[in-house]
Enzyme design. Structure first.
Site, PDB file in Angstrom:
ATOM      1  N   GLU A   1      52.417  23.788 -29.266  1.00  0.00           N
ATOM      2  CA  GLU A   1      52.509  22.350 -28.975  1.00  0.00           C
ATOM      3  C   GLU A   1      53.186  21.561 -30.105  1.00  0.00           C
ATOM      4  O   GLU A   1      53.961  20.649 -29.844  1.00  0.00           O
ATOM      5  CB  GLU A   1      51.100  21.795 -28.713  1.00  0.00           C
ATOM      6  CG  GLU A   1      51.113  20.377 -28.176  1.00  0.00           C
ATOM      7  CD  GLU A   1      49.725  19.936 -27.723  1.00  0.00           C
ATOM      8  OE1 GLU A   1      49.140  20.621 -26.870  1.00  0.00           O
ATOM      9  OE2 GLU A   1      49.243  18.921 -28.246  1.00  0.00           O
ATOM     10  N   ASP A   2      52.868  21.906 -31.334  1.00  0.00           N
ATOM     11  CA  ASP A   2      53.281  21.043 -32.449  1.00  0.00           C
ATOM     12  C   ASP A   2      54.276  21.651 -33.434  1.00  0.00           C
ATOM     13  O   ASP A   2      54.631  20.995 -34.424  1.00  0.00           O
ATOM     14  CB  ASP A   2      52.036  20.565 -33.216  1.00  0.00           C
ATOM     15  CG  ASP A   2      51.208  19.594 -32.388  1.00  0.00           C
ATOM     16  OD1 ASP A   2      51.780  18.927 -31.516  1.00  0.00           O
ATOM     17  OD2 ASP A   2      49.982  19.517 -32.604  1.00  0.00           O
TER      18      ASP A   2
HETATM   19  P1  NDP Z   1      46.780  10.832 -29.073  1.00  0.00           P
HETATM   20  O1  NDP Z   1      45.687  10.114 -28.407  1.00  0.00           O
HETATM   21  O2  NDP Z   1      47.372  12.009 -28.403  1.00  0.00           O
HETATM   22  O3  NDP Z   1      46.345  11.237 -30.562  1.00  0.00           O
HETATM   23  C1  NDP Z   1      45.182  11.923 -30.753  1.00  0.00           C
HETATM   24  C2  NDP Z   1      45.508  13.355 -31.038  1.00  0.00           C
HETATM   25  O4  NDP Z   1      46.149  13.431 -32.304  1.00  0.00           O
HETATM   26  C3  NDP Z   1      44.259  14.190 -31.146  1.00  0.00           C
HETATM   27  O5  NDP Z   1      43.889  14.668 -29.884  1.00  0.00           O
HETATM   28  C4  NDP Z   1      44.711  15.275 -32.102  1.00  0.00           C
HETATM   29  O6  NDP Z   1      45.358  16.252 -31.309  1.00  0.00           O
HETATM   30  C5  NDP Z   1      45.743  14.593 -32.989  1.00  0.00           C
HETATM   31  N1  NDP Z   1      45.293  14.141 -34.332  1.00  0.00           N
HETATM   32  C6  NDP Z   1      46.033  14.286 -35.458  1.00  0.00           C
HETATM   33  N2  NDP Z   1      45.435  13.730 -36.494  1.00  0.00           N
HETATM   34  C7  NDP Z   1      44.257  13.219 -36.057  1.00  0.00           C
HETATM   35  C8  NDP Z   1      43.204  12.517 -36.713  1.00  0.00           C
HETATM   36  N3  NDP Z   1      43.247  12.240 -38.016  1.00  0.00           N
HETATM   37  N4  NDP Z   1      42.147  12.113 -35.972  1.00  0.00           N
HETATM   38  C9  NDP Z   1      42.100  12.388 -34.648  1.00  0.00           C
HETATM   39  N5  NDP Z   1      43.090  13.034 -33.966  1.00  0.00           N
HETATM   40  C10 NDP Z   1      44.172  13.459 -34.668  1.00  0.00           C
HETATM   41  O7  NDP Z   1      47.839   9.792 -29.543  1.00  0.00           O
HETATM   42  P2  NDP Z   1      49.300   9.541 -29.151  1.00  0.00           P
HETATM   43  O8  NDP Z   1      49.866   8.711 -30.246  1.00  0.00           O
HETATM   44  O9  NDP Z   1      49.995  10.793 -28.809  1.00  0.00           O
HETATM   45  O10 NDP Z   1      49.147   8.586 -27.853  1.00  0.00           O
HETATM   46  C11 NDP Z   1      48.708   9.083 -26.654  1.00  0.00           C
HETATM   47  C12 NDP Z   1      48.152   8.011 -25.704  1.00  0.00           C
HETATM   48  O11 NDP Z   1      47.575   6.910 -26.396  1.00  0.00           O
HETATM   49  C13 NDP Z   1      49.196   7.444 -24.805  1.00  0.00           C
HETATM   50  O12 NDP Z   1      48.971   7.970 -23.521  1.00  0.00           O
HETATM   51  C14 NDP Z   1      49.008   5.938 -24.807  1.00  0.00           C
HETATM   52  O13 NDP Z   1      48.713   5.494 -23.496  1.00  0.00           O
HETATM   53  C15 NDP Z   1      47.820   5.708 -25.660  1.00  0.00           C
HETATM   54  N6  NDP Z   1      48.077   4.594 -26.581  1.00  0.00           N
HETATM   55  C16 NDP Z   1      47.106   3.645 -26.756  1.00  0.00           C
HETATM   56  C17 NDP Z   1      47.304   2.594 -27.633  1.00  0.00           C
HETATM   57  C18 NDP Z   1      46.215   1.593 -27.845  1.00  0.00           C
HETATM   58  O14 NDP Z   1      46.296   0.803 -28.770  1.00  0.00           O
HETATM   59  N7  NDP Z   1      45.161   1.601 -27.064  1.00  0.00           N
HETATM   60  C19 NDP Z   1      48.574   2.420 -28.376  1.00  0.00           C
HETATM   61  C20 NDP Z   1      49.491   3.496 -28.144  1.00  0.00           C
HETATM   62  C21 NDP Z   1      49.241   4.515 -27.276  1.00  0.00           C
HETATM   63  P3  NDP Z   1      45.599  17.786 -31.767  1.00  0.00           P
HETATM   64  O15 NDP Z   1      44.298  18.443 -31.921  1.00  0.00           O
HETATM   65  O16 NDP Z   1      46.406  18.327 -30.611  1.00  0.00           O
HETATM   66  O17 NDP Z   1      46.397  17.692 -33.004  1.00  0.00           O
END
Ligand code: NDP
Ligand code: ZN
Length: 181
Positions: free
Chosen positions: A66-67
């Protein structure tokens, strides 16, 4: 009891994942990326009492496709089809929009294999702990709470895979809701 080949597999997967993630940080902007897959593997081993070394290796490798630029063929060649399958099951389709990917995790969770479900729940446990301890830079309360709500929707589909991990998840989630407000 663990065999020499089991330890070799775990060390090889750590070495491989550390190399692939070598230039990446977690979203807090400070933590080396490899800390996360190692932590997921530790949660499976310590909290979930998972004792299949191939599943521990798959956890260490779970974010490589994935990454990073890791290919399925590369994982199959080095670690075999079983480990590749688990990693693929927990890999999002990056051709989809982020919103669609999140939706697909909810849809796919109930149909995943038992091994993939255990990696998935350990992954969510670690990500929620990260949200408490070292959250992504610039995430405000709303965004963190949105993540918790979505995580519950995914984990709803993982029930029955490992009782110990489910208890750890619930405790972690309760702590998160009281910390993130
Ligand atoms: P994500 O929600 O996908 O980011 C979370 C993911 O990032 C985790 O599942 C984890 O995945 C990884 N990760 C890496 N570092 C950390 C950390 N320190 N703490 C927790 N998780 C971490 O974010 P995206 O930026 O990809 O955005 C995805 C969704 O968020 C979009 O669908 C959008 O709709 C929404 N969004 C909401 C906003 C808001 O303000 N409410 C603003 C922008 C977007 P892994 O284990 O795979 O690394
Ligand atoms: Zn992960």
């Amino acid at each position: 009891m663990f065999k020499d080949t089991d330890i070799t597999l775990i060390l090889k997967s750590i070495q491989f994942a550390a190399h692939k993630h070598r230039d990446q940080l977690r979203k807090d902007g400070q933590t080396p990326y490899i800390n996360h897959p190692i932590e997921v593997a530790e949660v499976l081993w310590v909290e979930g009492k998972v004792r299949d070394p191939r599943l521990i290796a798959a956890a260490i490798l779970h974010d490589t496709i994935e990454d990073t630029e890791t290919t399925p063929d590369e994982l199959r060649g080095l670690f075999g089809q079983k480990i590749l399958s688990w990693v693929q099951e927990v890999t999002d389709d990056k051709s989809l929009s982020k919103a669609k990917r999140k939706h697909m995790q909810v849809i796919h969770a109930p149909t995943a294999s038992k091994g993939a479900k255990q990696i998935k729940i350990a992954d969510k446990i670690c990500n929620i702990r990260d949200l408490i301890r070292r959250p992504p830079a610039k995430w405000h309360v709303d965004r963190k709470q949105e993540y918790l709500t979505w995580s519950d929707q995914v984990v709803e589909g993982l029930h029955g895979c490992n009782q110990l991990l489910e208890v750890s998840y619930e405790k972690t989630m309760a702590r998160a809701w009281s910390n993130i407000k």
